[in-house]
Design a protein around this motif. Structure first.
Motif, PDB file in Angstrom:
ATOM      1  N   LEU A  31      40.165  27.072  51.326  1.00 38.34           N
ATOM      2  CA  LEU A  31      39.760  28.030  50.292  1.00 38.34           C
ATOM      3  C   LEU A  31      40.206  27.551  48.917  1.00 38.34           C
ATOM      4  N   THR A  32      39.317  27.712  47.959  1.00 37.60           N
ATOM      5  CA  THR A  32      39.594  27.335  46.580  1.00 37.60           C
ATOM      6  C   THR A  32      39.269  28.527  45.684  1.00 37.60           C
ATOM      7  N   VAL A  33      40.157  28.819  44.750  1.00 39.65           N
ATOM      8  CA  VAL A  33      39.943  29.912  43.799  1.00 39.65           C
ATOM      9  C   VAL A  33      39.497  29.292  42.478  1.00 39.65           C
ATOM     10  N   THR A  34      38.394  29.831  41.961  1.00 38.31           N
ATOM     11  CA  THR A  34      37.805  29.307  40.732  1.00 38.31           C
ATOM     12  C   THR A  34      37.614  30.427  39.721  1.00 38.31           C
ATOM     13  N   ARG A  35      37.248  30.010  38.516  1.00 35.73           N
ATOM     14  CA  ARG A  35      36.962  30.964  37.441  1.00 35.73           C
ATOM     15  C   ARG A  35      35.768  30.425  36.668  1.00 35.73           C
ATOM     16  N   ALA A  36      34.946  31.332  36.190  1.00 34.67           N
ATOM     17  CA  ALA A  36      33.858  30.946  35.284  1.00 34.67           C
ATOM     18  C   ALA A  36      33.897  31.861  34.071  1.00 34.67           C
ATOM     19  N   GLU A  37      33.581  31.269  32.934  1.00 30.75           N
ATOM     20  CA  GLU A  37      33.363  32.023  31.704  1.00 30.75           C
ATOM     21  C   GLU A  37      31.961  31.683  31.234  1.00 30.75           C
ATOM     22  N   VAL A  38      31.213  32.696  30.847  1.00 30.61           N
ATOM     23  CA  VAL A  38      29.849  32.484  30.375  1.00 30.61           C
ATOM     24  C   VAL A  38      29.786  32.906  28.914  1.00 30.61           C
ATOM     25  N   LYS A  97      29.427  31.245  19.444  1.00 36.99           N
ATOM     26  CA  LYS A  97      29.633  31.484  20.865  1.00 36.99           C
ATOM     27  C   LYS A  97      30.316  32.833  21.079  1.00 36.99           C
ATOM     28  N   THR A  98      29.720  33.647  21.971  1.00 35.51           N
ATOM     29  CA  THR A  98      30.295  34.936  22.331  1.00 35.51           C
ATOM     30  C   THR A  98      30.530  34.961  23.835  1.00 35.51           C
ATOM     31  N   LEU A  99      31.756  35.274  24.246  1.00 34.33           N
ATOM     32  CA  LEU A  99      32.053  35.404  25.669  1.00 34.33           C
ATOM     33  C   LEU A  99      31.318  36.627  26.199  1.00 34.33           C
ATOM     34  N   CYS A 100      30.411  36.417  27.153  1.00 33.93           N
ATOM     35  CA  CYS A 100      29.637  37.560  27.661  1.00 33.93           C
ATOM     36  C   CYS A 100      29.975  37.909  29.111  1.00 33.93           C
ATOM     37  N   ALA A 101      30.630  36.997  29.850  1.00 35.03           N
ATOM     38  CA  ALA A 101      30.986  37.313  31.235  1.00 35.03           C
ATOM     39  C   ALA A 101      32.157  36.440  31.683  1.00 35.03           C
ATOM     40  N   VAL A 102      32.979  37.013  32.573  1.00 35.77           N
ATOM     41  CA  VAL A 102      34.036  36.273  33.255  1.00 35.77           C
ATOM     42  C   VAL A 102      33.920  36.554  34.746  1.00 35.77           C
ATOM     43  N   MET A 103      34.243  35.558  35.535  1.00 40.06           N
ATOM     44  CA  MET A 103      34.115  35.695  36.981  1.00 40.06           C
ATOM     45  C   MET A 103      35.287  34.997  37.658  1.00 40.06           C
ATOM     46  N   GLN A 104      35.797  35.596  38.720  1.00 45.62           N
ATOM     47  CA  GLN A 104      36.742  34.922  39.606  1.00 45.62           C
ATOM     48  C   GLN A 104      36.072  34.814  40.965  1.00 45.62           C
ATOM     49  N   GLN A 105      36.264  33.679  41.633  1.00 43.75           N
ATOM     50  CA  GLN A 105      35.500  33.373  42.828  1.00 43.75           C
ATOM     51  C   GLN A 105      36.385  32.697  43.874  1.00 43.75           C
ATOM     52  N   THR A 106      36.037  32.909  45.133  1.00 45.44           N
ATOM     53  CA  THR A 106      36.649  32.181  46.235  1.00 45.44           C
ATOM     54  C   THR A 106      35.569  31.332  46.887  1.00 45.44           C
ATOM     55  N   ILE A 107      35.892  30.050  47.065  1.00 46.13           N
ATOM     56  CA  ILE A 107      34.973  29.071  47.650  1.00 46.13           C
ATOM     57  C   ILE A 107      35.560  28.585  48.974  1.00 46.13           C
ATOM     58  N   ALA A 146      24.079  39.185  27.237  1.00 44.26           N
ATOM     59  CA  ALA A 146      23.793  37.744  27.257  1.00 44.26           C
ATOM     60  C   ALA A 146      22.644  37.498  26.291  1.00 44.26           C
ATOM     61  N   ASP A 147      22.983  37.532  25.008  1.00 42.31           N
ATOM     62  CA  ASP A 147      22.010  37.493  23.925  1.00 42.31           C
ATOM     63  C   ASP A 147      22.204  36.218  23.120  1.00 42.31           C
ATOM     64  N   GLY A 148      21.301  35.276  23.291  1.00 43.13           N
ATOM     65  CA  GLY A 148      21.407  34.042  22.533  1.00 43.13           C
ATOM     66  C   GLY A 148      20.320  33.065  22.914  1.00 43.13           C
ATOM     67  N   GLU A 149      20.306  31.941  22.206  1.00 38.78           N
ATOM     68  CA  GLU A 149      19.331  30.896  22.507  1.00 38.78           C
ATOM     69  C   GLU A 149      19.734  30.115  23.739  1.00 38.78           C
ATOM     70  N   LEU A 150      21.030  30.163  24.082  1.00 43.29           N
ATOM     71  CA  LEU A 150      21.571  29.355  25.169  1.00 43.29           C
ATOM     72  C   LEU A 150      22.746  30.081  25.801  1.00 43.29           C
ATOM     73  N   LEU A 151      22.838  30.013  27.137  1.00 36.82           N
ATOM     74  CA  LEU A 151      24.045  30.445  27.835  1.00 36.82           C
ATOM     75  C   LEU A 151      24.754  29.204  28.349  1.00 36.82           C
TER      76      LEU A 151
END
Length: 154
Positions: free
Chosen positions: A113-120, A128-138, A95-100
């Motif tokens: 229950l809701t299934v979500t996704r995040a990309e950082v 822009k460089t993709l540094c992380a992906v996440m799948q989540q249950t809410i 996670a190398d940058g001026e901004l995430l």
């Protein structure tokens, strides 16, 4: 296309974000709130870095969790709140940058229950460089609003 049940979802979600002191602590903002989608922005600052100068993976997880959780919250009824049940994150690059920028989206909305996704993305020198992906249950907690005031006990 997602259809929110609360016409004032954006105000409710932004108000909730402003009550979340963890996001204030790290200096994160949430400039984008749409039905089923939010973005959290985090500027680089030394206080959230690890020993190599990259933003710490735990902080990356914080903004991914909140972005995806708030994306789910955009679709809940006005009298409900949400909690993370689980998430799995892959760190793909430092996670190398001026901004995430954490982009949270709803994959499947359900009553409980809701299934979500995040990309950082790390933004450095305009790239822009993709540094992380996440799948989540809410989990949606119907009839349970958030606390409106936070008390501090020392």
């Amino acid at each position: 296309m997602h259809h929110p049940s609360d016409p004032d979802f954006a105000t409710r979600v932004r108000d909730s974000f402003h009550r979340q002191q963890a996001m204030a602590l790290i200096g994160a903002t949430m400039p984008v709130v749409e039905a089923g989608y939010t973005e959290i922005h985090l500027p680089h600052k030394p206080e959230v870095t690890q020993q190599h100068g990259f933003i710490h993976g735990g902080v990356v997880g914080m903004i991914a969790d909140s972005a995806a959780g708030y994306a789910a919250n955009t679709l809940t009824p006005a009298d409900a709140s949400v909690l993370t049940v689980e998430y799995k994150m892959n760190l793909l690059a430092p996670a190398d940058g001026e901004l995430l920028i954490a982009q949270g989206t709803v994959l499947k909305y359900g009553r409980t229950l809701t299934v979500t996704r995040a990309e950082v993305f790390a933004v450095k020198d305009g790239k822009k460089t993709l540094c992380a992906v996440m799948q989540q249950t809410i989990m949606t907690m119907h009839g349970k609003k958030e606390k409106h005031e936070t008390s501090h006990k020392e």
